[in-house]
Design a protein around this motif. Sequence first.
Motif, PDB file in Angstrom:
ATOM      1  N   PRO A  44       0.898  -1.211   0.028  1.00 27.78           N
ATOM      2  CA  PRO A  44      -0.193   0.002  -0.140  1.00 27.78           C
ATOM      3  C   PRO A  44       0.890   1.419  -0.061  1.00 27.78           C
ATOM      4  O   PRO A  44       2.086   1.469   0.295  1.00 27.78           O
ATOM      5  CB  PRO A  44      -0.732  -0.093   1.487  1.00 27.78           C
ATOM      6  CG  PRO A  44      -0.548  -1.426   1.922  1.00 27.78           C
ATOM      7  CD  PRO A  44       0.669  -1.966   1.315  1.00 27.78           C
ATOM      8  N   PRO A  71       1.582  -8.157   4.444  1.00 27.91           N
ATOM      9  CA  PRO A  71       0.454  -7.323   4.373  1.00 27.91           C
ATOM     10  C   PRO A  71      -0.849  -7.826   3.908  1.00 27.91           C
ATOM     11  O   PRO A  71      -1.496  -7.101   3.533  1.00 27.91           O
ATOM     12  CB  PRO A  71       1.252  -6.713   3.091  1.00 27.91           C
ATOM     13  CG  PRO A  71       2.154  -7.474   2.507  1.00 27.91           C
ATOM     14  CD  PRO A  71       2.607  -8.304   3.494  1.00 27.91           C
ATOM     15  N   THR A  72      -1.017  -9.346   3.893  1.00 29.63           N
ATOM     16  CA  THR A  72      -2.206  -9.644   3.404  1.00 29.63           C
ATOM     17  C   THR A  72      -2.894 -10.225   4.700  1.00 29.63           C
ATOM     18  O   THR A  72      -4.487 -10.591   4.574  1.00 29.63           O
ATOM     19  CB  THR A  72      -2.005 -11.133   2.742  1.00 29.63           C
ATOM     20  OG1 THR A  72      -1.332 -12.127   3.482  1.00 29.63           O
ATOM     21  CG2 THR A  72      -1.357 -10.834   1.592  1.00 29.63           C
ATOM     22  N   THR A  73      -2.569  -9.944   5.915  1.00 32.50           N
ATOM     23  CA  THR A  73      -3.442 -10.348   7.121  1.00 32.50           C
ATOM     24  C   THR A  73      -4.158  -9.051   7.608  1.00 32.50           C
ATOM     25  O   THR A  73      -4.017  -7.926   7.451  1.00 32.50           O
ATOM     26  CB  THR A  73      -2.450 -10.610   8.186  1.00 32.50           C
ATOM     27  OG1 THR A  73      -1.367  -9.367   8.619  1.00 32.50           O
ATOM     28  CG2 THR A  73      -1.406 -11.722   7.708  1.00 32.50           C
ATOM     29  N   PRO A  74      -5.041  -9.454   8.451  1.00 33.87           N
ATOM     30  CA  PRO A  74      -6.059  -8.306   8.814  1.00 33.87           C
ATOM     31  C   PRO A  74      -5.118  -7.484   9.865  1.00 33.87           C
ATOM     32  O   PRO A  74      -5.332  -6.465  10.225  1.00 33.87           O
ATOM     33  CB  PRO A  74      -7.101  -9.133   9.695  1.00 33.87           C
ATOM     34  CG  PRO A  74      -7.276 -10.450   9.056  1.00 33.87           C
ATOM     35  CD  PRO A  74      -5.896 -10.670   8.580  1.00 33.87           C
ATOM     36  N   ARG A  77      -3.452  -4.878   8.201  1.00 33.76           N
ATOM     37  CA  ARG A  77      -4.474  -3.744   7.576  1.00 33.76           C
ATOM     38  C   ARG A  77      -4.928  -2.948   8.797  1.00 33.76           C
ATOM     39  O   ARG A  77      -5.134  -1.730   8.639  1.00 33.76           O
ATOM     40  CB  ARG A  77      -5.617  -4.591   7.166  1.00 33.76           C
ATOM     41  CG  ARG A  77      -6.730  -3.581   6.356  1.00 33.76           C
ATOM     42  CD  ARG A  77      -6.296  -2.612   5.390  1.00 33.76           C
ATOM     43  NE  ARG A  77      -5.859  -3.238   4.227  1.00 33.76           N
ATOM     44  CZ  ARG A  77      -5.273  -2.535   3.360  1.00 33.76           C
ATOM     45  NH1 ARG A  77      -5.053  -1.099   3.229  1.00 33.76           N
ATOM     46  NH2 ARG A  77      -4.554  -3.090   2.222  1.00 33.76           N
ATOM     47  N   TYR A  80      -2.032  -0.787   9.621  1.00 33.81           N
ATOM     48  CA  TYR A  80      -1.799   0.399   8.418  1.00 33.81           C
ATOM     49  C   TYR A  80      -2.825   1.310   8.799  1.00 33.81           C
ATOM     50  O   TYR A  80      -2.680   2.593   8.587  1.00 33.81           O
ATOM     51  CB  TYR A  80      -1.819  -0.356   6.867  1.00 33.81           C
ATOM     52  CG  TYR A  80      -1.983   0.643   6.017  1.00 33.81           C
ATOM     53  CD1 TYR A  80      -0.670   1.238   5.564  1.00 33.81           C
ATOM     54  CD2 TYR A  80      -3.110   1.119   5.180  1.00 33.81           C
ATOM     55  CE1 TYR A  80      -0.499   2.110   4.470  1.00 33.81           C
ATOM     56  CE2 TYR A  80      -3.068   1.886   4.370  1.00 33.81           C
ATOM     57  CZ  TYR A  80      -1.879   2.397   3.873  1.00 33.81           C
ATOM     58  OH  TYR A  80      -1.831   3.192   2.759  1.00 33.81           O
ATOM     59  N   ASN A  81      -3.886   0.908   9.045  1.00 30.27           N
ATOM     60  CA  ASN A  81      -5.270   2.124   9.009  1.00 30.27           C
ATOM     61  C   ASN A  81      -4.868   3.047  10.201  1.00 30.27           C
ATOM     62  O   ASN A  81      -5.121   4.211  10.129  1.00 30.27           O
ATOM     63  CB  ASN A  81      -6.405   1.393   9.141  1.00 30.27           C
ATOM     64  CG  ASN A  81      -6.758   0.854   7.668  1.00 30.27           C
ATOM     65  OD1 ASN A  81      -6.479   1.276   6.613  1.00 30.27           O
ATOM     66  ND2 ASN A  81      -7.874  -0.243   7.852  1.00 30.27           N
TER      67      ASN A  81
END
Length: 96
Positions: A44, A71-74, A77, A80-81
Amino acid sequence: MTEAKPDHRSDHSTFPHFALFVSLISLREETGARKVTRVATPLPRYVERDRSERLWFCVDRGARVPLPNDPTTPEFRAAYNAALVDAIAAEDDSDE
């Protein structure tokens, strides 16, 4: 009459070394063909990967925030958020 010098190219004493060299090169090519390469997952915006494969969130030259390595895990995310919200809040604070 001068004695002829022996031709070193016809000396077969180096042949075992050459055979070893050829087998090592062949082995290197064989194992190199089986190297597992990591498929690059698109990252991202504002996410950087360093030399140790660690992921960081960084906007411009701001503070770096560590992120989970996948980077594919919850979890990634969510981290990152949270880092994005913090960066936006810090930017809003600096504008005032």
